[in-house]
Design a protein around this motif. Structure first.
Motif, PDB file in Angstrom:
ATOM      1  N   LYS A   4       0.815  -1.218   0.000  1.00  0.00           N
ATOM      2  CA  LYS A   4       0.000   0.000   0.000  1.00  0.00           C
ATOM      3  C   LYS A   4       0.845   1.263   0.000  1.00  0.00           C
ATOM      4  N   ARG A   5       1.909   1.301   0.814  1.00  0.00           N
ATOM      5  CA  ARG A   5       2.755   2.492   0.925  1.00  0.00           C
ATOM      6  C   ARG A   5       3.974   2.152   1.769  1.00  0.00           C
ATOM      7  N   MET A   6       4.962   3.031   1.757  1.00  0.00           N
ATOM      8  CA  MET A   6       6.060   2.940   2.710  1.00  0.00           C
ATOM      9  C   MET A   6       5.657   3.792   3.900  1.00  0.00           C
ATOM     10  N   ASP A   7       5.628   3.218   5.086  1.00  0.00           N
ATOM     11  CA  ASP A   7       5.123   3.914   6.253  1.00  0.00           C
ATOM     12  C   ASP A   7       6.128   4.902   6.834  1.00  0.00           C
ATOM     13  N   ASN A   8       7.368   4.452   7.085  1.00  0.00           N
ATOM     14  CA  ASN A   8       8.371   5.364   7.625  1.00  0.00           C
ATOM     15  C   ASN A   8       9.760   4.787   7.448  1.00  0.00           C
ATOM     16  N   VAL A   9      10.754   5.633   7.682  1.00  0.00           N
ATOM     17  CA  VAL A   9      12.149   5.242   7.737  1.00  0.00           C
ATOM     18  C   VAL A   9      12.598   5.478   9.168  1.00  0.00           C
ATOM     19  N   GLY A  10      13.303   4.530   9.740  1.00  0.00           N
ATOM     20  CA  GLY A  10      13.759   4.650  11.114  1.00  0.00           C
ATOM     21  C   GLY A  10      15.246   4.938  11.194  1.00  0.00           C
ATOM     22  N   ILE A  11      15.608   5.833  12.116  1.00  0.00           N
ATOM     23  CA  ILE A  11      17.006   6.175  12.357  1.00  0.00           C
ATOM     24  C   ILE A  11      17.243   6.159  13.858  1.00  0.00           C
ATOM     25  N   VAL A  12      18.287   5.470  14.284  1.00  0.00           N
ATOM     26  CA  VAL A  12      18.660   5.423  15.700  1.00  0.00           C
ATOM     27  C   VAL A  12      19.640   6.555  15.966  1.00  0.00           C
ATOM     28  N   VAL A  13      19.386   7.323  17.024  1.00  0.00           N
ATOM     29  CA  VAL A  13      20.214   8.475  17.375  1.00  0.00           C
ATOM     30  C   VAL A  13      20.576   8.420  18.860  1.00  0.00           C
ATOM     31  N   GLU A  14      21.586   9.199  19.226  1.00  0.00           N
ATOM     32  CA  GLU A  14      21.946   9.337  20.639  1.00  0.00           C
ATOM     33  C   GLU A  14      21.131  10.440  21.296  1.00  0.00           C
ATOM     34  N   SER A  15      20.970  11.566  20.606  1.00  0.00           N
ATOM     35  CA  SER A  15      20.242  12.701  21.167  1.00  0.00           C
ATOM     36  C   SER A  15      18.953  12.918  20.379  1.00  0.00           C
ATOM     37  N   LEU A  16      17.861  12.497  20.961  1.00  0.00           N
ATOM     38  CA  LEU A  16      16.563  12.649  20.307  1.00  0.00           C
ATOM     39  C   LEU A  16      16.217  14.132  20.146  1.00  0.00           C
ATOM     40  N   ASP A  17      16.492  14.941  21.153  1.00  0.00           N
ATOM     41  CA  ASP A  17      16.168  16.368  21.079  1.00  0.00           C
ATOM     42  C   ASP A  17      16.928  17.068  19.958  1.00  0.00           C
ATOM     43  N   ALA A  18      18.228  16.787  19.821  1.00  0.00           N
ATOM     44  CA  ALA A  18      19.027  17.417  18.763  1.00  0.00           C
ATOM     45  C   ALA A  18      18.546  16.972  17.385  1.00  0.00           C
ATOM     46  N   ALA A  19      18.224  15.709  17.234  1.00  0.00           N
ATOM     47  CA  ALA A  19      17.750  15.203  15.939  1.00  0.00           C
ATOM     48  C   ALA A  19      16.388  15.803  15.588  1.00  0.00           C
ATOM     49  N   ILE A  20      15.502  15.902  16.572  1.00  0.00           N
ATOM     50  CA  ILE A  20      14.190  16.511  16.325  1.00  0.00           C
ATOM     51  C   ILE A  20      14.369  17.962  15.885  1.00  0.00           C
ATOM     52  N   ALA A  21      15.230  18.713  16.569  1.00  0.00           N
ATOM     53  CA  ALA A  21      15.459  20.115  16.222  1.00  0.00           C
ATOM     54  C   ALA A  21      15.986  20.241  14.794  1.00  0.00           C
TER      55      ALA A  21
END
Length: 150
Positions: A4-21
């Motif tokens: 149906k679709r590609m739902d998401n791509v996942g990436i593992v990070v150390e700092s969730l806040d920095a990656a979100i920003a």
């Protein structure tokens, strides 16, 4: 066809806040954050007793999602962030942007570094790779209108 679709791509990070920003500055919107744990989660991933904080971000068109994960347990066992572009496995995520130069200027303020240079492919795209938060490889593409001199 069953897909149906590609739902998401996942990436593992150390700092969730920095990656979100960083991805917010790129133009993605935070949909939510959650803690993923419990017996059911370990059955899906094969990592019993996992505790993972995730953040789901969505592109402006609402069609693509990026899932950022920060593993609390078990500890991270491999690091592919600084692998060269010819390494086996998942390489990068590519985003189309309105203005590649303006995007680079904004992202440099959050530590992004240009990998090579911005290049033009035919009359179709301007392209580049950058290293984003924690060295993640990210592609940027600017679609050119026919006749753009870029």
């Amino acid at each position: 066809m069953g897909l149906k679709r590609m739902d998401n791509v996942g990436i593992v990070v150390e700092s969730l806040d920095a990656a979100i920003a960083f991805f917010h500055e790129l133009g993605l919107k935070l949909e939510g954050r959650a803690m993923i744990e419990g017996e059911w989660a370990g059955r899906v991933t094969g990592l019993p007793d996992q505790r993972v904080e995730i953040a789901m971000l969505v592109t402006p068109d609402g069609h693509s999602r990026l899932e950022l994960s920060r593993f609390l347990t078990p500890r991270v066992v491999a690091d592919h962030r600084n692998a060269p572009v010819n390494a086996l496995g998942y390489l990068r995520v590519m985003f189309t942007v309105d203005d590649i130069d303006a995007t680079l200027d904004r992202l440099r303020g959050l530590g992004a570094q240009l990998v090579g240079e911005v290049v033009q492919y035919a009359d179709a795209y301007r392209l580049c790779y950058i290293r984003g938060p924690e060295g993640l490889l990210i592609g940027l593409a600017e679609e050119l209108k026919s006749g753009d001199p870029a």
